[in-house]
Write an enzyme that holds these catalytic residues in place. Structure first.
Site, PDB file in Angstrom:
ATOM      1  CD  GLU A  12     -17.551 107.544  -3.912  1.00 24.57           C
ATOM      2  OE1 GLU A  12     -18.055 108.601  -4.177  1.00 24.57           O
ATOM      3  OE2 GLU A  12     -16.531 107.266  -3.606  1.00 24.57           O
ATOM      4  CE  LYS A  32       1.232 103.101   6.262  1.00 32.31           C
ATOM      5  NZ  LYS A  32       2.758 102.803   6.396  1.00 32.31           N
ATOM      6  CG  ASP A  65       0.637 101.131   3.382  1.00 34.36           C
ATOM      7  OD1 ASP A  65      -0.473 101.144   3.569  1.00 34.36           O
ATOM      8  OD2 ASP A  65       1.693 101.070   4.058  1.00 34.36           O
ATOM      9  CG  HIS A  82     -23.179 111.030  -6.661  1.00 35.22           C
ATOM     10  ND1 HIS A  82     -22.030 112.059  -7.269  1.00 35.22           N
ATOM     11  CD2 HIS A  82     -21.974 110.279  -5.898  1.00 35.22           C
ATOM     12  CE1 HIS A  82     -20.982 111.878  -7.067  1.00 35.22           C
ATOM     13  NE2 HIS A  82     -20.786 110.790  -6.088  1.00 35.22           N
TER      14      HIS A  82
END
Length: 421
Positions: A119, A250, A324, A414
């Site tokens: 990104e 998670k 992770d 951006h």
């Protein structure tokens, strides 16, 4: 009752496709023959060659060297502990921010932080926040609480038996603790809390895990604890499960927000007014005004916590250092605060679910090991410091994005860095 026009349009589009004969036939279950992939747990040059031959024949994939590059294939076995059916590695762009000055209980010094992302504008944004924080004296950090949880579930015959089961568990805490800790030299069971829902009992097993993130560690330890319960408990069990989907593993949960899972870290900095003006291109009051609106939006939309974009920094730092990445789902919760302190701006984040380690998992892989070495936090003794660096990095992202939106620069940044570069 009025049906919104966009719903009608959607139904018309679906109906048109549903009655289109070729598309309808495509969705009918198929019994066509197929040849499954032979699973491989220990990678070799031969196993990788075999997979790529299959891919070339079945999919036409011709860019093998982009994934199975010479550096990766020099030692394919080094990835055996981290993946199955190995075919190579994926390369992500890695940027660097810093120096980020951290005045923490565990992390102390000027850090250069690696961030892996596709990104554009993300690294630039975090770098700007790091500059403003360092220019204002640095970020204070502290671990407030620690404990990775696993929550096994036990199914009893009825509510009475569930109560008798909990009574027995409470009487056996020390023995159960010993059973769990017999599986690890680093994990310690620090609390065992029962939660009853009629005939189902969840046990919240909370562990400290040393310098590891500890997901596998606590699973193995809890399994030993459950085996001991199943073998000795005088109250009959109908079933038990190693995870009752109560822990928040998670996934975002209220339990994780309130009690934490992993390391709970708080980080703060007081930005000087002139730094806000010169480095961030806005004012303290403008940031406070936007922060008030953003906080309202968080509450109205039902966020677990109130923050701008922890997930951006977490994902980039987790990937760069071998964590992770799926744990971002639970780590990206917490509270961002901004308050006036005289003419200056106090900014803080409190993040209750930072799951990182300086050992274990993917930390020993070549690129990820290099990422930890950039931080100077690879190996034993650095897990707590790494967690504080994570929180400080997320604070930099919060500072920068709030400043950009408050100043009206968010879209322009951006466009310049992502679309028009």
């Amino acid at each position: 009752m009025t049906i919104p026009s966009h719903v009608k349009d959607m139904l018309n589009r679906i109906r048109a496709r549903f009655f289109d004969s070729p598309l309808h036939e495509r969705m009918v279950p198929s019994d066509a023959e197929f040849t499954t992939l032979r699973p491989v747990r220990k990678a070799t040059q031969a196993s990788v060659d075999k997979y790529w031959t299959r891919l070339a024949n079945t999919t036409g994939a011709a860019d093998r060297n982009a994934i199975a590059d010479p550096l990766t294939m020099a030692m394919p076995e080094q990835f055996n502990a981290n993946i199955e059916n190995f075919i190579g590695t994926v390369k992500l762009p890695v940027g660097i921010i810093g120096p980020l000055r951290i005045n923490g209980l565990n992390a102390h010094g000027d850090y250069h932080v690696p961030m892996a992302t596709t990104e554009a504008a993300l690294v630039a944004s975090y770098a700007r926040g790091a500059y403003a924080a360092t220019k204002s004296g640095g970020i204070s950090t502290a671990i407030l609480y620690e404990g990775v949880i696993r929550t096994p579930a036990f199914v009893l015959e009825n509510l009475l038996n569930a109560g008798l089961f909990v009574e027995w568990v409470v009487s056996q805490v020390e023995t159960l603790k010993a059973a769990a800790e017999s599986t690890t030299g680093h994990g310690k069971l620090v609390s065992l809390e029962p939660v009853i829902d009629n005939n189902v009992v969840f046990l919240i097993c909370r562990y400290t895990t040393g310098d590891a993130a500890g997901q596998n560690m606590v699973t193995i330890a809890t399994n030993a604890l459950c085996d001991d319960i199943a073998a000795r408990c005088p109250v009959a069990l109908k079933a038990w499960y190693i995870e009752g989907n109560f822990s928040g593993d998670k996934k975002a949960s209220f339990l994780g927000l309130v009690t934490g899972r992993g390391r709970k870290v708080s980080a703060s900095v007081t930005l000087k007014a002139d730094v806000v003006t010169r480095s961030l291109g806005t004012t303290v009051q403008d940031m406070l005004d936007y922060g008030q609106v953003a906080n309202l939006g968080a509450h109205l939309s039902g966020q677990l916590g109130a923050q701008a974009h922890y997930a951006n920094g977490l994902a980039a730092l987790y990937i760069a250092t071998g964590q992770d990445a799926a744990c971002v789902a639970e780590s990206a919760m917490g509270i961002t605060r901004m308050e006036a302190r005289g003419d200056d701006l106090f900014c803080s984040v409190t993040m209750p679910n930072i799951l990182v380690g300086s050992v274990g998992g993917g930390t020993s892989l070549p690129s990820q090991s290099a990422g930890l070495n950039i931080l100077g936090l690879k190996g034993a003794g650095h897990g707590a410091a790494l967690a504080e660096v994570v929180a400080a990095t997320c604070l930099c992202g919060e500072i920068s994005i709030v400043a950009a939106i408050a100043a009206g620069h968010f879209t322009r940044a951006h466009e310049n860095l992502a679309r028009h570069r």
